[in-house]
Design an enzyme around this catalytic site. Structure first.
Site, short mmCIF file in Angstrom:
data_model
loop_
_atom_site.label_atom_id
_atom_site.label_comp_id
_atom_site.label_asym_id
_atom_site.label_seq_id
_atom_site.Cartn_x
_atom_site.Cartn_y
_atom_site.Cartn_z
CB THR A 1 38.00 36.16 39.66
OG1 THR A 1 39.87 35.58 38.62
CG2 THR A 1 36.85 35.20 40.37
NE ARG B 1 38.47 42.59 40.58
CZ ARG B 1 38.58 42.26 41.44
NH1 ARG B 1 39.73 41.90 41.97
NH2 ARG B 1 36.92 42.49 42.45
CB SER C 1 38.06 43.15 44.87
OG SER C 1 37.88 42.44 45.80
CG HIS C 2 41.82 42.03 46.78
ND1 HIS C 2 40.85 41.18 45.80
CD2 HIS C 2 43.26 41.43 46.60
CE1 HIS C 2 41.33 39.79 45.10
NE2 HIS C 2 42.59 40.54 44.56
CE LYS D 1 32.54 44.14 42.31
NZ LYS D 1 32.77 43.13 43.21
CG ASP E 1 37.40 43.58 50.11
OD1 ASP E 1 36.28 43.74 51.20
OD2 ASP E 1 37.38 42.96 48.46
CG ASP F 1 34.52 45.27 47.24
OD1 ASP F 1 35.28 44.27 47.00
OD2 ASP F 1 33.44 44.09 46.18
CG ASP G 1 33.58 41.66 48.21
OD1 ASP G 1 34.63 41.51 48.49
OD2 ASP G 1 33.20 41.39 47.01
NE ARG G 2 38.79 39.33 48.19
CZ ARG G 2 40.04 39.10 47.56
NH1 ARG G 2 40.64 38.50 48.37
NH2 ARG G 2 39.93 38.65 45.88
CB THR H 1 37.79 31.11 41.73
OG1 THR H 1 38.71 29.85 42.15
CG2 THR H 1 38.64 31.49 42.64
CD GLU I 1 35.51 32.37 45.87
OE1 GLU I 1 35.60 31.84 44.88
OE2 GLU I 1 33.86 33.19 45.88
CD GLU I 2 40.80 30.88 47.72
OE1 GLU I 2 42.04 31.09 49.06
OE2 GLU I 2 40.69 31.65 46.58
CB SER I 3 39.57 34.26 48.18
OG SER I 3 38.77 34.12 48.12
CE LYS J 1 34.61 38.12 47.71
NZ LYS J 1 34.31 38.11 46.52
NE ARG K 1 43.94 33.52 43.73
CZ ARG K 1 44.85 34.76 44.12
NH1 ARG K 1 45.86 34.73 44.89
NH2 ARG K 1 44.04 36.07 43.71
C1 G16 Z 1 37.07 37.93 43.52
C2 G16 Z 1 35.53 37.04 43.19
C3 G16 Z 1 35.93 35.35 44.30
C4 G16 Z 1 37.60 35.17 43.85
C5 G16 Z 1 38.66 36.00 43.88
C6 G16 Z 1 39.73 35.63 43.76
O1 G16 Z 1 37.02 38.47 45.11
O2 G16 Z 1 34.94 37.19 43.75
O3 G16 Z 1 34.66 35.15 44.20
O4 G16 Z 1 37.33 33.89 44.75
O5 G16 Z 1 38.86 37.32 43.19
O6 G16 Z 1 40.14 35.28 42.52
P1 G16 Z 1 41.13 34.71 42.06
O7 G16 Z 1 41.79 34.07 42.51
O8 G16 Z 1 40.94 34.26 40.41
O9 G16 Z 1 42.25 35.88 42.02
P2 G16 Z 1 37.03 39.94 44.57
O10 G16 Z 1 36.46 40.15 46.28
O11 G16 Z 1 38.63 40.28 44.51
O12 G16 Z 1 36.51 40.57 43.78
#
Ligand code: G16
Length: 543
Positions: free
Chosen positions: A18, A22, A113-114, A126, A277, A279, A281-282, A344, A363-365, A376, A496
């Site tokens: 996504t 990772r 990220s998280h 990335k 989070d 990095d 962005d969340r 997503t 996004e919901e995430s 983001k 999910r």
């Molecule tokens: C990444 C993407 C987001 C996505 C999220 C969740 O976020 O940048 O656009 O919504 O993953 O993805 P998944 O549901 O496939 O785990 P981040 O903050 O992890 O870079």
């Protein structure tokens, strides 16, 4: 310049998910693993010689080692200049801001990220393109294709760069500038928001806690919230970035951000709480004993956008990912602007933003952002909320409840089943899909299935098609159940399940989301056999 060409062989599964590649640190540490992927990025690019690349990461374990390698490879491959965050640190939104400000060719972000960090944790890489946003699928597919046929990479032999010292140096023939990670980003935020009114809010005694979760936003939040906006010292908690995030899971949700959640749901809770989070962005937004879902947050930012200097003339449109609740759509309808439903992944918003079709995305995430960047942006969302709170002089909860009263409430929840056996998760999805031909028109309790599909998206700008983006079941009353496998995990599979139902009746808005969604939750299991396939009685994380 002493360029070495090193022979190598491909690693299977170097496929960006996504958001980038990772994997466990142990995988990245294998000889040639990082180098192969970096060379594959470079091999998928054109006309980059002599141009500028931005490099930085979230400060997690292996960040600095990877940066030294990437600098030597960027020089060997002919980049002209690298802008690198001091100590190797840059938040994801800061990379986007810096690429745009300095018209760089692109950027490399080191982050998972998280996901947890440390020697036994996760690492990631990335690539972002010249608009500042994540590489679109066309490029990530080209990177993957290169990684599967790579036979050599280029690197120069030279001493490591001192990442601590601001200023200019060289790596081979490439100029390297070690930059302040925070300054450009903070200057951008000052342009967007009414800092004077937020300052006045803090002067009036307004209380807030921001949980940086020992990740990248600590220095950003300390400078912006405490130094520039005058929030009392201590407003930022867990503000020192650590290579293993203090052993925590830097995911701003109700489970992982427990330090903040305990404070915000305890006695004498501050008026506003937020977290970001790994990095940066969340974002998670909390009021006193009150959680704002990311989907509601997007809708509320949209409905209040004209209170913010940067958006005072209104919004061009709004985009949300498919599993994100439809709350923002109601706002778009009321504002008579377009809205878009994308798969997503932030990369799907880039074209819409570049074409000026949308101003806000979410996004919901726990991701929200705007046309100020192509990522983001966690702290941006926090400042947006602060600006609204300063303008409206109401509590977070009152703002949310008034929003529901006006637009209706989209009860929403995401149930995650983590660490599921991959084959079992894939079987669940396959079997679910095989029921789709019989589902439309079928009645479950009071609900009748209106449609079901495996979501696919045609990009309105370049008309590219993205398929298999999640199983959707929509009911005639507007409720939805969505099933997706995460594309960001590094172990097994994460299922999910996204649940949503729209309630116009204000008398029901006080209900707890899990109670309001109870029958849909049951139905989600009945239709897909979640318990049977995953072996879980209940989700591992509920947001
Ligand atoms: C990444 C993407 C987001 C996505 C999220 C969740 O976020 O940048 O656009 O919504 O993953 O993805 P998944 O549901 O496939 O785990 P981040 O903050 O992890 O870079």
């Amino acid at each position: 310049m002493n360029i070495q060409t090193i022979s190598t062989t491909p690693f299977k599964r170097q496929k960006p998910g996504t958001s980038g590649l990772r994997k466990k640190v142990s995988i990245f540490k294998q000889p040639h693993y990082l180098e192969n992927f970096v060379q594959s990025i470079v091999d998928s690019l054109e006309n980059f010689k002599g141009k500028t690349i931005v490099i930085g990461g979230d400060g997690r374990y292996y960040n600095q080692i990877a940066i030294q390698t990437i600098l030597k490879m960027a020089a060997a491959n002919g980049f002209g200049q690298a802008l690198v965050g001091q100590k190797g640190r840059l938040s994801t939104p800061a990379v986007s801001a810096i690429i745009r400000k300095y018209h760089a060719f692109g950027g490399i972000i080191l982050s998972a990220s998280h996901n947890p960090g440390g020697p036994d944790g996760d690492f990631g890489i990335k690539y972002n393109i010249s608009n500042g946003g994540p590489a679109p699928e066309k490029i990530t597919e080209a990177i993957y294709a290169s990684s599967q046929k790579i036979n050599e990479y280029h690197i120069i032999e030279t001493a490591d760069v001192d990442l601590e010292q601001l200023g200019e140096t060289v790596v081979g023939d490439m100029k390297v500038e070690i930059i302040d990670p925070v300054a450009d980003y903070a200057a951008l935020m000052e342009q967007l928001f009414d800092f004077e009114s937020i300052k006045a809010l803090f002067q009036s005694g307004f209380t807030m806690r921001f949980d940086a979760m020992h990740a990248i936003t600590g220095p950003y939040a300390t400078l912006i919230l405490e130094e520039k906006l005058g929030a009392p010292q201590g407003t930022v908690m867990n503000g020192i970035p650590l290579i293993d995030f203090g052993g925590g899971h830097p995911d701003p949700n109700l489970v992982s951000a427990h330090d903040l959640v305990d404070i915000m749901f305890g006695d004498n809770a501050p008026q506003f709480g937020a977290a970001s989070d790994g990095d940066g962005d969340r974002n998670m937004i909390l009021g006193q004993r009150f959680f704002v879902t990311p989907s509601d947050s997007l809708a509320i930012l949209a409905a209040n956008a004209t209170l913010i200097p940067a958006y005072k003339d209104g919004l061009a449109g709004i985009a949300r990912s498919m599993p994100t609740s439809e709350a923002a759509d109601h706002v778009a309808d009321a504002l008579d602007i377009d809205y878009y439903e994308t798969p997503t992944g932030w990369k799907f918003f880039g074209h819409l933003l570049d074409a000026g079709k949308v101003t806000l995305c979410g996004e919901e995430s726990f991701g929200t952002g705007s046309n100020h960047l192509r990522e983001k942006d966690g702290l941006w969302a926090v400042l947006f909320w602060l600006n609204i709170l300063a303008a409206r002089q109401q509590s977070v909860e009152t703002i949310v409840r008034e929003h529901w009263a006006k637009f209706g409430r989209n009860f929403y929840s995401r149930h995650d089943y983590e660490g599921v056996n991959k084959e079992a998760a894939e079987l669940l999805m396959e079997n679910l899909y095989s029921t789709f031909s019989d589902l439309p028109g079928k009645q479950f309790g009071s609900r009748i299935v209106e449609y079901c599909d495996d979501f696919s998206y045609i990009d309105p700008v370049d008309h590219s098609i993205s398929q298999n983006q999640g199983m959707r079941i929509g009911f005639q009353d507007g409720s939805r159940i969505i099933y997706r496998l995460s594309g960001t995990g590094t172990e097994g599979a994460t299922l999910r399940v996204y649940l949503e139902y729209y309630e116009e009746d204000i008398a029901k808005h006080h209900l707890d989301a899990q109670d309001a969604l109870a029958d849909l939750i049951k139905l989600a299991d009945e239709i897909a056999g979640i318990k049977k396939y995953t072996g879980y009685d209940k989700p591992s994380v509920i947001t």
